[in-house]
Design an enzyme around this catalytic site. Structure first.
Site, PDB file in Angstrom:
ATOM      1  N   ASP A  10       0.743  -1.268  -0.051  1.00 51.72           N
ATOM      2  CA  ASP A  10      -0.106   0.062  -0.024  1.00 51.72           C
ATOM      3  C   ASP A  10       0.889   1.148   0.127  1.00 51.72           C
ATOM      4  O   ASP A  10       1.233   1.746   1.073  1.00 51.72           O
ATOM      5  CB  ASP A  10      -1.048   0.140   1.154  1.00 51.72           C
ATOM      6  CG  ASP A  10      -0.281   0.024   2.746  1.00 51.72           C
ATOM      7  OD1 ASP A  10       0.999  -0.594   2.634  1.00 51.72           O
ATOM      8  OD2 ASP A  10      -0.827   0.272   3.563  1.00 51.72           O
ATOM      9  N   HIS A 241       9.139  -0.557   9.280  1.00 52.94           N
ATOM     10  CA  HIS A 241       8.469  -1.528   9.440  1.00 52.94           C
ATOM     11  C   HIS A 241       8.341  -2.459   8.116  1.00 52.94           C
ATOM     12  O   HIS A 241       8.834  -3.495   8.158  1.00 52.94           O
ATOM     13  CB  HIS A 241       6.792  -0.921   9.356  1.00 52.94           C
ATOM     14  CG  HIS A 241       6.454  -0.366  10.445  1.00 52.94           C
ATOM     15  ND1 HIS A 241       6.341  -0.759  11.761  1.00 52.94           N
ATOM     16  CD2 HIS A 241       6.068   1.234  10.658  1.00 52.94           C
ATOM     17  CE1 HIS A 241       5.985   0.229  12.582  1.00 52.94           C
ATOM     18  NE2 HIS A 241       5.852   1.353  11.851  1.00 52.94           N
TER      19      HIS A 241
HETATM   20  C1  BDR Z   1       2.198  -0.884   8.727  1.00 49.12           C
HETATM   21  O1  BDR Z   1       1.270   0.214   8.361  1.00 49.12           O
HETATM   22  C2  BDR Z   1       1.424   1.092   7.446  1.00 49.12           C
HETATM   23  O2  BDR Z   1       1.136   2.545   7.833  1.00 49.12           O
HETATM   24  C3  BDR Z   1       2.988   0.861   7.079  1.00 49.12           C
HETATM   25  O3  BDR Z   1       3.304   1.064   5.667  1.00 49.12           O
HETATM   26  C4  BDR Z   1       3.128  -0.491   7.577  1.00 49.12           C
HETATM   27  O4  BDR Z   1       3.003  -1.487   6.676  1.00 49.12           O
HETATM   28  C5  BDR Z   1       2.795  -0.249  10.114  1.00 49.12           C
HETATM   29  O5  BDR Z   1       1.826  -0.499  10.861  1.00 49.12           O
HETATM   30 CA    CA Z   2       2.786  -0.694   4.723  1.00 49.21          CA
END
Ligand code: BDR
Ligand code: CA
Length: 326
Positions: A10, A241
């Site tokens: 995303d 992340h």
């Molecule tokens: C996840 O949520 C999204 O905002 C980031 O891209 C990551 O995949 C972290 O909680």
């Molecule tokens: Ca993400």
């Protein structure tokens, strides 16, 4: 032999870092990318992906639009306060004439699973809707995929979007449950490890002066993302992340504590909706795999991701300019 990887994302700021990491990884071959709702709409995420690929001169990678809504409910508007209105920290990346392919992301994943039967690896860093739709269309998909590495969940730490739920899982708990319950091996990279891996301002400055335009763009996009993390860490920096999931999938970062344990996703409508309920009983003396559990939960990694990731991103070179021949 490079390993074929399908990437589902995303495309927000940390997804962009993960994409650059995958492009910089000689161990793997990025054979397809699917876009899903999450940080931005699926369409906006795909626009970001196509523009980033164009910057890296990697227009050869097929990109498919996936689901814009979770299995239950509707796209909730994304996270502009975290990733910017356009998902990439409100920076401008030049438009490209590249278009998404005609198939949707679930069909792309299914087709690739046949083309690379028994070899395809999946890296998923957004809500797991596209993967769940593909499993629903053809449950035998799970038998053709080597492994799914997904960023998501929170085992022993609080959530980041509700007290108990992490964003990727919370945005489509039903899809996440379907992915955890399928027979393929899943490596889950939760907030426990991603929040423990941080990128600092000096790292960001190195990215901003990289040779490769995609890496400079990631460095610029991180400027906005760093502001969001001031409340979390008390300074401008960011969690890592999605790049951590990418690095673990590739093998550039090794898990140190990663037991295979039962993981259930809360799909009720109560305050626990989206929580990853991980059975970590019996782990006090060290990691113990539960017989039959197909989800490996990465609780600690061998080393910090930031130095390794920065080096790998800086290894990307600028694309050779195409010389028009008269
Ligand atoms: C996840 O949520 C999204 O905002 C980031 O891209 C990551 O995949 C972290 O909680
Ligand atoms: Ca993400």
């Amino acid at each position: 032999m490079t390993r074929p990887v399908y990437f589902d994302c995303d495309t927000g700021v940390d997804d962009s870092m993960a994409l650059a990491y995958l492009l910089a990884s000689p161990e793997i071959d990025l054979v397809g990318i699917g876009g899903v709702h999450g940080n931005v709409s699926a369409a906006q995420g795909v626009t970001n992906t196509l523009r980033l690929l164009a910057l890296a001169d990697r227009g050869d990678v097929p990109v498919a639009v996936g689901r814009n809504d979770p299995l239950v409910g509707e796209f909730a508007g994304g996270a502009p306060h975290v990733h910017g209105v356009n998902g990439i920290g409100n920076i401008e990346i030049p438009a490209t004439s590249a278009m998404p392919i005609g198939e949707d992301a679930a069909d792309l994943l299914l087709r690739l699973s046949h083309e690379y039967d028994g070899n395809l690896e999946v890296v998923a860093v957004g809500p797991l809707t596209n993967l769940a739709v593909a499993l629903h269309r053809d449950p035998s998909l799970a038998e053709r995929v080597v492994r799914v590495t997904a960023m998501g969940g929170a085992a022993l730490v609080p959530g980041n979007i509700t007290p108990l739920a992490e964003a990727n899982i919370a945005h489509d708990p039903e899809a996440a449950q379907a992915v955890m319950a399928a027979s393929w091996p899943v490596t889950l990279v939760p907030l426990d490890t991603t929040l423990a891996n941080v990128l600092d301002e000096d790292d960001r400055e190195r990215l901003c002066t990289a040779e490769a335009p995609i890496v400079r763009a990631v460095g610029a996009a991180l400027d906005y993302y760093f502001d969001f993390y001031v409340d979390e860490y008390g300074r401008r920096c960011s969690a890592l992340h999605d790049p951590l999931a990418a690095a673990i999938a590739v093998g550039g970062m090794l898990p140190r504590v990663a037991p295979a344990v039962p993981v259930e996703v809360d799909v009720t409508d109560g305050p626990g909706r989206g929580q990853t309920v991980c059975d970590l009983r019996g782990q006090r003396l060290g990691p113990v795999d539960h017989p039959g559990a197909n989800v490996r939960l990465v609780l600690e990694t061998e080393g910090p991701l930031a130095p390794h990731m920065v080096e790998r991103l800086l290894s990307l070179t600028a694309p050779v300019a195409t010389v028009a021949i008269a």
